[in-house]
Enzyme design. Structure first.
Site, PDB file in Angstrom:
ATOM      1  N   SER A 133       0.859  -1.178   0.000  1.00 27.98           N
ATOM      2  CA  SER A 133       0.000   0.000   0.000  1.00 27.98           C
ATOM      3  C   SER A 133       0.901   1.236   0.000  1.00 27.98           C
ATOM      4  O   SER A 133       1.718   1.405   0.900  1.00 27.98           O
ATOM      5  CB  SER A 133      -0.895  -0.033   1.247  1.00 27.98           C
ATOM      6  OG  SER A 133      -1.682   1.120   1.326  1.00 27.98           O
ATOM      7  N   LYS A 159      -0.977  -0.884  -4.453  1.00 24.94           N
ATOM      8  CA  LYS A 159      -2.211  -0.159  -4.101  1.00 24.94           C
ATOM      9  C   LYS A 159      -1.827   1.288  -3.847  1.00 24.94           C
ATOM     10  O   LYS A 159      -0.935   1.560  -3.038  1.00 24.94           O
ATOM     11  CB  LYS A 159      -2.838  -0.792  -2.862  1.00 24.94           C
ATOM     12  CG  LYS A 159      -3.836   0.067  -2.110  1.00 24.94           C
ATOM     13  CD  LYS A 159      -4.592  -0.761  -1.072  1.00 24.94           C
ATOM     14  CE  LYS A 159      -4.783  -0.009   0.236  1.00 24.94           C
ATOM     15  NZ  LYS A 159      -5.497  -0.824   1.246  1.00 24.94           N
ATOM     16  N   LYS A 161      -2.946   4.938  -2.460  1.00 28.39           N
ATOM     17  CA  LYS A 161      -3.915   5.689  -1.679  1.00 28.39           C
ATOM     18  C   LYS A 161      -4.330   6.889  -2.525  1.00 28.39           C
ATOM     19  O   LYS A 161      -3.456   7.554  -3.121  1.00 28.39           O
ATOM     20  CB  LYS A 161      -3.270   6.158  -0.373  1.00 28.39           C
ATOM     21  CG  LYS A 161      -3.039   5.030   0.622  1.00 28.39           C
ATOM     22  CD  LYS A 161      -4.356   4.461   1.111  1.00 28.39           C
ATOM     23  CE  LYS A 161      -4.162   3.578   2.328  1.00 28.39           C
ATOM     24  NZ  LYS A 161      -5.437   3.057   2.831  1.00 28.39           N
ATOM     25  N   ASP A 186      -7.212   2.994  -3.097  1.00 24.55           N
ATOM     26  CA  ASP A 186      -7.961   3.010  -1.837  1.00 24.55           C
ATOM     27  C   ASP A 186      -8.238   4.460  -1.444  1.00 24.55           C
ATOM     28  O   ASP A 186      -7.313   5.236  -1.222  1.00 24.55           O
ATOM     29  CB  ASP A 186      -7.138   2.313  -0.740  1.00 24.55           C
ATOM     30  CG  ASP A 186      -7.897   2.170   0.573  1.00 24.55           C
ATOM     31  OD1 ASP A 186      -9.073   2.591   0.649  1.00 24.55           O
ATOM     32  OD2 ASP A 186      -7.308   1.630   1.539  1.00 24.55           O
ATOM     33  N   GLU A 211     -11.138   0.776  -3.605  1.00 24.75           N
ATOM     34  CA  GLU A 211     -11.489   0.405  -2.234  1.00 24.75           C
ATOM     35  C   GLU A 211     -12.153   1.572  -1.509  1.00 24.75           C
ATOM     36  O   GLU A 211     -11.633   2.686  -1.516  1.00 24.75           O
ATOM     37  CB  GLU A 211     -10.188  -0.017  -1.533  1.00 24.75           C
ATOM     38  CG  GLU A 211     -10.329  -0.556  -0.131  1.00 24.75           C
ATOM     39  CD  GLU A 211      -8.966  -0.964   0.444  1.00 24.75           C
ATOM     40  OE1 GLU A 211      -7.996  -1.119  -0.327  1.00 24.75           O
ATOM     41  OE2 GLU A 211      -8.872  -1.100   1.678  1.00 24.75           O
ATOM     42  N   ASP A 236     -13.964  -1.896   2.541  1.00 25.41           N
ATOM     43  CA  ASP A 236     -13.081  -2.088   3.697  1.00 25.41           C
ATOM     44  C   ASP A 236     -13.864  -1.623   4.926  1.00 25.41           C
ATOM     45  O   ASP A 236     -14.566  -2.422   5.572  1.00 25.41           O
ATOM     46  CB  ASP A 236     -11.789  -1.272   3.465  1.00 25.41           C
ATOM     47  CG  ASP A 236     -10.844  -1.220   4.668  1.00 25.41           C
ATOM     48  OD1 ASP A 236     -11.207  -1.742   5.739  1.00 25.41           O
ATOM     49  OD2 ASP A 236      -9.733  -0.648   4.556  1.00 25.41           O
ATOM     50  N   LYS A 260     -10.150  -7.398   7.083  1.00 22.04           N
ATOM     51  CA  LYS A 260      -9.177  -7.081   8.129  1.00 22.04           C
ATOM     52  C   LYS A 260      -9.727  -7.714   9.403  1.00 22.04           C
ATOM     53  O   LYS A 260     -10.776  -7.281   9.896  1.00 22.04           O
ATOM     54  CB  LYS A 260      -9.085  -5.565   8.341  1.00 22.04           C
ATOM     55  CG  LYS A 260      -8.319  -4.814   7.283  1.00 22.04           C
ATOM     56  CD  LYS A 260      -8.310  -3.329   7.595  1.00 22.04           C
ATOM     57  CE  LYS A 260      -7.649  -2.562   6.463  1.00 22.04           C
ATOM     58  NZ  LYS A 260      -7.871  -1.099   6.596  1.00 22.04           N
ATOM     59  N   GLY A 288      -4.504  -4.656   5.797  1.00 22.45           N
ATOM     60  CA  GLY A 288      -3.523  -4.442   6.860  1.00 22.45           C
ATOM     61  C   GLY A 288      -3.751  -3.108   7.525  1.00 22.45           C
ATOM     62  O   GLY A 288      -4.498  -2.256   7.016  1.00 22.45           O
TER      63      GLY A 288
HETATM   64  O1  OSB Z   1      -7.426   1.480   4.484  1.00 22.72           O
HETATM   65  O2  OSB Z   1      -6.317  -0.269   4.117  1.00 22.72           O
HETATM   66  C1  OSB Z   1      -6.448   0.803   4.724  1.00 22.72           C
HETATM   67  C2  OSB Z   1      -3.341   1.490   6.834  1.00 22.72           C
HETATM   68  C3  OSB Z   1      -3.912   2.026   7.962  1.00 22.72           C
HETATM   69  C4  OSB Z   1      -5.269   2.184   8.015  1.00 22.72           C
HETATM   70  C5  OSB Z   1      -6.069   1.814   6.938  1.00 22.72           C
HETATM   71  C6  OSB Z   1      -5.502   1.258   5.798  1.00 22.72           C
HETATM   72  C7  OSB Z   1      -4.105   1.130   5.734  1.00 22.72           C
HETATM   73  C8  OSB Z   1      -3.388   0.647   4.567  1.00 22.72           C
HETATM   74  C9  OSB Z   1      -2.023   0.025   4.793  1.00 22.72           C
HETATM   75  O3  OSB Z   1      -3.768   0.789   3.423  1.00 22.72           O
HETATM   76  C10 OSB Z   1      -2.067  -1.439   4.710  1.00 22.72           C
HETATM   77  C11 OSB Z   1      -0.814  -2.071   5.259  1.00 22.72           C
HETATM   78  O4  OSB Z   1       0.144  -2.191   4.511  1.00 22.72           O
HETATM   79  O5  OSB Z   1      -0.805  -2.467   6.439  1.00 22.72           O
HETATM   80 MG    MG Z   2      -8.589   0.422   3.027  1.00 24.33          MG
END
Ligand code: OSB
Ligand code: MG
Length: 365
Positions: A133, A159, A161, A186, A211, A236, A260, A288
């Site tokens: 991510s 991925k 953001k 995402d 996402e 999510d 998650k 994650g």
């Molecule tokens: O939305 O998936 C998410 C990290 C913290 C809070 C929300 C998210 C995320 C990530 C990172 O996208 C995922 C990771 O590599 O742990």
């Molecule tokens: Mg997410």
């Protein structure tokens, strides 16, 4: 299983680089670990959220309080992992706090049987493909440099953001530069249905999914958006239980689900969501929350279940931390290996944990 002691250890671990999302920027993993000592074995878990309620309504301070005053008293002096959900059901919400409690108890229980969490959950793979991510950057060149580094390390999926103002152009730049890598985005709830035409511009890039574009309680909005864009919608934040998953699927609000364990109250509910999704032909992947090794180990086990057909946000420890509280998990040829030891298969290194611990709170003894 008799619970003898419950300890909450606050930890603060620097991230290797700031992680920016549509809801904020993180520079430190500032959370707590839970240690549950039973008459049979000891178990560990990690609270997945942050000191501020920006990803979801839960946060470190509230979780500590609800565990101390409402959750731990309901599972002491004696409990099994399978009973935790029913025992704590009367307490509304607080899925991440409940997940922390259930997971530490499950870890202790599985260790007492000498069984790994992968075996317990029904994992069928020894290793899982890892995605990464990538946070919001200050510029496109900076983003391309980061993505190039991750691809060189072997990550199987990228991925990005996104947020309004950082969406179509970064996606276009990554597609143009790196060709047909597995790519997804995402939004962490940053858009509204009024942005549907704008989000449709992402369709030309053949993304695996977008996402959580809309707010977490907007299942209907996601169903309407799904009729207006071609990119599959993945939920999510909206999915906090197997019941939510069934509803979202029935209403055509998503074609993919990010599971998650923390967000849904633990690994037992996470497996139920996996089962509901598989029954409906909905692909899932393991999300994650920038976990330390304590959360990463069991996430890898979950990601090894057969319905997890897309690479997860299960990156190597070094993607997040220069030093972790556990032995680091490493990426090998684009895969992460599922721990095979008893319980979650990983534990804190005492000396390292001590250095990262900022406070300890005994919740039960
Ligand atoms: O939305 O998936 C998410 C990290 C913290 C809070 C929300 C998210 C995320 C990530 C990172 O996208 C995922 C990771 O590599 O742990
Ligand atoms: Mg997410």
């Amino acid at each position: 299983m008799k619970i003898e002691r419950v300890e909450l250890l606050h930890v603060a671990i620097p991230l290797v680089s700031p992680f920016r999302t549509s809801f904020g920027t993180m520079t430190t993993k500032d959370t707590f670990l839970l240690r549950v000592v039973t008459d049979a074995a000891e178990g560990w878990s990690e609270f997945a959220a942050d000191p501020e309620p920006l990803y979801c309504s839960e946060f470190v301070g509230a979780a500590e309080l609800v565990l101390d005053q409402h959750l731990v008293p309901r599972v002491t002096p004696e409990v099994t992992a399978a009973e935790v959900q029913a025992r704590t059901h009367a307490i509304k919400g607080h899925q991440l706090a409940k997940a922390t409690l259930e997971t530490a108890i499950l870890d202790a229980e599985l260790r007492s049987y000498g069984m790994s969490i992968g075996t317990f959950l029904g994992a069928t793979a020894a290793k899982v493909p890892a995605g990464v991510s990538v946070g919001i950057k200050n510029s496109i060149p900076e983003l391309l440099a980061d993505v190039e580094g991750y691809l060189a390390e072997g990550y199987a999926r990228i991925k990005l953001k996104i947020e309004p103002g950082w969406d179509v152009e970064p996606v276009r730049a990554v597609r143009e530069r790196f060709g047909d890598v597995l790519l997804q985005v995402d939004a962490n709830t940053a858009y509204t249905l009024a942005d549907a035409e704008h989000l449709r511009r992402l369709d030309e890039f053949d993304l695996l999914l977008v996402e959580q574009p809309l707010e977490e309680d907007d299942i209907r909005g996601h169903a309407l958006l799904a009729q207006r864009i071609r990119t599959p919608i993945c939920l999510d934040e909206s999915i906090t239980s197997a019941k939510d998953a069934a509803t979202a699927i029935a209403l055509d609000a998503c074609r993919v689900i990010n599971i998650k364990p923390a967000r849904v109250g633990g690994y037992l509910e996470a497996r139920r969501i996996h089962d509901v999704a598989v029954a409906h032909g909905i692909p899932v992947w393991c999300g994650g929350m920038l976990e330390t090794g304590i959360g990463r180990g069991p996430n890898l086990a979950l990601a090894a279940l057969p319905g997890f057909v897309l690479p997860g946000d299960v990156s190597a420890s070094r993607r997040y931390f220069a030093e972790d509280v556990t032995e680091p998990f490493e990426l090998k040829d684009g895969f992460m290996h599922v721990p095979t030891g008893p319980g979650i298969g990983i534990e804190p290194i005492p000396e390292t944990l001590k250095r990262f611990t900022t406070a300890t709170n005994v919740l039960y003894s």
